[in-house]
Design an enzyme around this catalytic site. Structure first.
Site, short mmCIF file in Angstrom:
data_model
loop_
_atom_site.label_atom_id
_atom_site.label_comp_id
_atom_site.label_asym_id
_atom_site.label_seq_id
_atom_site.Cartn_x
_atom_site.Cartn_y
_atom_site.Cartn_z
N ASN A 267 0.82 -1.21 0.00
CA ASN A 267 0.00 0.00 0.00
C ASN A 267 0.85 1.26 0.00
O ASN A 267 0.35 2.36 0.19
CB ASN A 267 -0.92 0.00 1.23
N HIS A 269 2.88 2.24 2.22
CA HIS A 269 3.02 2.78 3.56
C HIS A 269 3.93 1.86 4.38
O HIS A 269 4.17 0.72 4.01
CB HIS A 269 1.66 2.93 4.24
N CYS A 304 2.27 6.06 8.53
CA CYS A 304 3.58 6.66 8.34
C CYS A 304 3.95 6.56 6.87
O CYS A 304 3.86 5.49 6.27
CB CYS A 304 4.61 5.92 9.20
#
Length: 370
Positions: A267, A269, A304
């Protein structure tokens, strides 16, 4: 623990046959389906789970994808349990999964939990894109994201040890679900670890949380235990404990941590397991050298991104009946006599730029075995 040191071709074939999925499990069946095949959902000898999976078969599916999928399923040492409500898989601990203690690291354990969860989702016909999404979820651009993870390890496996992990999922409130795991030593049958997690549904485009609709529940609840089944059934167990926020000033810190490309998931991330490594970066060396991680709980607060810079903060958590003594701004926890070999810490991951919380954590450490 069981170790694989030698295996001839006959033994390997027998092992593969024994570890293949029981029955005919729809799109994961090892046989290539003919384009003229007729899918029947009325076979009386199918269990309810098998019937659902049989109905999910797609006639005329891509033969290349089907063949690749069946090869992975045949080689994988796992499958659905007889009732179809949980999934078990065996893993051999590799040399690159072992750390300084000559046993599997906590990151290895967490990665295996993630792996077996994804394989479980695939085995019941959910997407193979890494997000374990149902047809309705893909249509509405919905994905699962981790809200909390709690892992307890009672005995770490060593290189070449074989462990078996069982996992299952259940409904958890209006916007989430939970997944539990039990880890066993294959040689002895001993439970060497347990874990539980909470997941919430998020819109992939807006990044906002979303209520789990009845349509989505109907798609996955059929594969869940009918009665609540918890890896931690004990009342007031540690997985339920709230994590207090760690406030400045802190005793230990590691600043300026940055995600590597290898830390990113599908994804784009930071992968959930990377946060565990960041939390441990600020642990005091004297604890790392003499103790091993027994329990870790993480609350995921925000995503994050690749370009984020992260600070890792750690401080001692007072156990009940403990006191804090300190000089020159340094705090040391003085615990009860029976807690001298066990240490507890609070953790905080935050953005270096503005201090926004990324993750709260709590760990417990026990004396290393001699």
């Amino acid at each position: 623990m069981l170790k694989f040191s030698y295996c001839n071709a006959t033994d390997l074939n027998q092992a593969l046959v024994q570890c293949r999925f029981a029955g005919s499990f729809g799109p994961l069946s090892s046989r290539r389906r003919s384009p003229r095949a007729v899918v029947s959902c009325s076979r009386s000898n199918l269990t309810p789970i098998q019937a659902v999976l049989s109905c999910q078969q797609q006639v005329g599916s891509d033969p290349v994808e089907s063949e690749l999928g069946s090869l992975a399923d045949r080689l994988r040492l796992g499958g659905l349990t007889e009732d179809g409500l949980s999934y078990k898989e065996k893993f051999i601990i590799r040399c690159y999964e072992v750390g300084i203690n000559k046993t599997a690291t906590i990151e290895t354990i967490a990665n295996l939990l993630q792996e077996v969860g994804g394989n479980h989702a695939q085995s019941v016909g959910f997407s193979r894109d890494g997000f374990a999404t149902s047809p309705t979820m893909r249509k509405l651009h919905l994905i699962w994201v981790t809200a909390r993870m709690h892992i307890e390890v009672y005995k770490y496996p060593a290189w070449s040890d074989v462990i078996e992990i069982e996992t299952w999922c259940q409904n958890e409130g209006r916007i989430g679900t939970r997944r539990d795991w039990i880890l066993k030593d294959v040689a002895t049958g001993e439970v060497i670890g347990r874990a539980t997690s909470k997941w919430v549904m998020m819109n992939e485009d807006t990044r906002r949380l979303q209520k789990v609709s009845d349509d989505v529940k109907e798609e996955y609840l059929v594969f869940c235990p009918r009665e609540p089944r918890l890896a931690f059934p004990e009342e007031n167990n540690k997985s339920l404990k709230k994590i207090s926020k760690l406030e400045d000033p802190v005793q230990y810190s590691r600043q300026g941590l940055m995600p590597r490309r290898a830390d990113l998931d599908m994804n784009q991330h930071v992968n959930n397991v990377t946060y565990i490594g960041w939390v441990l970066e600020s642990m005091p060396e004297e604890i790392i050298d003499t103790h091993e991680l027994q329990t870790i709980t993480l609350d995921y607060r925000r995503e994050c991104q690749r370009d984020d810079v992260v600070d890792s903060l750690t401080g001692p958590e007072l156990a009940e009946g403990s006191e804090i003594h300190g000089t020159n701004g340094s705090a040391t926890a003085i615990t009860r006599e029976d807690d001298l070999d066990c240490h507890q810490f609070l953790h905080l991951l935050r953005l270096s730029s503005d201090g926004q919380e990324i993750n709260r954590g709590r760990t417990e450490w026990r004396k290393k075995p001699t």
